[in-house]
Design an enzyme around this catalytic site. Sequence first.
Site, PDB file in Angstrom:
ATOM      1  N   TYR A   1       0.800  -1.144  -0.054  1.00 19.34           N
ATOM      2  CA  TYR A   1       0.018   0.142  -0.110  1.00 19.34           C
ATOM      3  C   TYR A   1       0.818   1.182   0.047  1.00 19.34           C
ATOM      4  O   TYR A   1       1.502   1.496   0.808  1.00 19.34           O
ATOM      5  CB  TYR A   1      -0.912   0.143   1.208  1.00 19.34           C
ATOM      6  CG  TYR A   1      -2.058   1.039   1.080  1.00 19.34           C
ATOM      7  CD1 TYR A   1      -3.260   0.577   0.961  1.00 19.34           C
ATOM      8  CD2 TYR A   1      -1.871   2.439   1.463  1.00 19.34           C
ATOM      9  CE1 TYR A   1      -4.325   1.628   0.565  1.00 19.34           C
ATOM     10  CE2 TYR A   1      -2.997   3.105   1.456  1.00 19.34           C
ATOM     11  CZ  TYR A   1      -4.267   2.680   1.090  1.00 19.34           C
ATOM     12  OH  TYR A   1      -5.075   3.647   0.946  1.00 19.34           O
TER      13      TYR A   1
ATOM     14  N   TYR B   1      -5.628   5.503  -7.429  1.00 21.57           N
ATOM     15  CA  TYR B   1      -5.495   5.225  -5.920  1.00 21.57           C
ATOM     16  C   TYR B   1      -7.279   5.052  -5.788  1.00 21.57           C
ATOM     17  O   TYR B   1      -7.923   5.982  -5.750  1.00 21.57           O
ATOM     18  CB  TYR B   1      -5.026   6.758  -5.087  1.00 21.57           C
ATOM     19  CG  TYR B   1      -5.380   6.603  -3.605  1.00 21.57           C
ATOM     20  CD1 TYR B   1      -4.280   5.698  -3.123  1.00 21.57           C
ATOM     21  CD2 TYR B   1      -5.951   7.227  -2.729  1.00 21.57           C
ATOM     22  CE1 TYR B   1      -4.268   5.380  -1.591  1.00 21.57           C
ATOM     23  CE2 TYR B   1      -6.320   7.267  -1.297  1.00 21.57           C
ATOM     24  CZ  TYR B   1      -5.454   6.256  -0.841  1.00 21.57           C
ATOM     25  OH  TYR B   1      -5.427   5.979   0.384  1.00 21.57           O
TER      26      TYR B   1
END
Lengths: 383, 160
Positions: free
Chosen positions: A288, A338
């Site tokens: 991440y 994102y």
Amino acid sequence: MGATLKDATAIAGIGQTPFARQLPESEKTLACRAIVAALDDAGIAPSEVDAFASYTMEETDEVEIAKAIGAGDLTHFSKVGFGGGGSCATVAHLAAAIATGQASVGVAWRSRKRGSGPRPWKNTQVQLPTPGQWTRPFGLLRPADEIGMLARRYMHEYGATRDHLFNVALACRNRANQNPAAMMYERPLTREMYMTARWISEPLCLFDNCLETDGALACVVVSAERARDCRQRPVYVHSAAQGLPAQHHGMVNYWTDDPLTGPAWTAARHLWKGADLGPQDVDVAQIYDAFTPLIPLSLEGYGFCGRGEGAAFTEGGALEIGGRLPLNTGGGGLSEAYVHGFNLINEGVKQLRGTSTAQVPDAATCLVTAGEGVPTSALLLRS
Amino acid sequence: MTPSVAPATDNRSDSAAGLLLPVPDDDGAPFWEYAARGELRIQACADCDALRFPPRPCCPHCRSFSARWQRMSGRGRIWSYVLPHPPLLPAYAEQPGYNAIIVELAEAPGIRLVGNLVTAADAPLNSVDPARLRIGAPVKAVFHTMPGGVTVPRWLLERP
Ligand SMILES: [Zn+2]
């Protein structure tokens, strides 16, 4: 000893919409498109879906989605908190439900028009998951400021430099340059661009921050047995974990004894305990990357290197294809899209099917992680 | 203790300066009340004396629900800092080069307060040259009453 999750379930289908700064369709429409695509990819009829999982921040809910796609009777539905920290947990919750007989076909999804929508931190009334009374009056307004604090301290303690953060940004951009679906496809990044970019929250510059994206993704989880009869090669959920460390405080984690060991350490301990494999067996990682410093912190947390060695780990092309640990091979949150980390899950599946646009040869094991810094989650996938 | 700060239903954007005011919760309200008197106090367990921050209803060490507020010296060291740049809320964007710092308190190194390093209690948020910011620099607390009437701790370099 009760039931184990180990290889009991598999991701049988993945789906996604285009990614763009702005898409015209609603979040609900985008969610339905991604979910229908994922079910089609698996070759499973929407009427067979009996479980859903998503994020508490997801604004489309299972009632609307189930009605729209024509799902069957639902027997499991769950939501996971803490924004991008919940990404892998959506799959983990479905895996647990399916492994224990609560459901048979689960769909996880995230649909978000972050590109079109307002910046969440501009809402001065909402206190977000951080205890805002201790931070926001002092102008610590945005996630970039909060992570910037950890980044500065990390650089101070371990001699990490902006070049290390650039290594992360560059690896993600290079993979996006191979991925026609990525927002940064055909937009190469150079060291000079990085070093002269405007600051967002010094020590973090523009390229240390993830993209603002409209888009949606979904995946389908079924039992391992069922997956072997599906249209695609199964990608097994080998191990899964969530992590909220003792005395942790949310993204603002300045009040524990050691703020530089965050939720990744907790999730990692449980993840590896439930696995037949260790960090040395991971062929490719989707970590991440809302902000570049989360990568060195996560590399340490998940055990790819020792404490304080995460920055140095990025040297010498280690995160590139052919390197020690190819990273975020679709471009990640920094350069593909994102969408709260869901694209990292789907990219992990593509690697283990052998269909990534930046394929790691013979990849058989992939680590996928959710947001570090917030209560987090992780998946170890294998082919 | 009855919180003297305004109720949380108010619009807390300070209309004069546009800076965000603290929105205290039940546990945090005493901190702001003491700050209004120019005192930096941290919640402590009344039974085992362990300090805790942010404040909470119960001691994580001994589970006592009995607490007191311990006065601190106001001395500490910069643990980290950032220099936020736009996009920002307007009142902060109007003070370019402002800093946000974390101060580790001298008596309680695990307790770290977010704040601003300034040249005087009532000076602008960008009054310190960013080149003066350094991790480890000793600082001391002062108190600034914002135009909305809420008092917040701020920090001065011990050796300006
Ligand atoms: Zn106690």
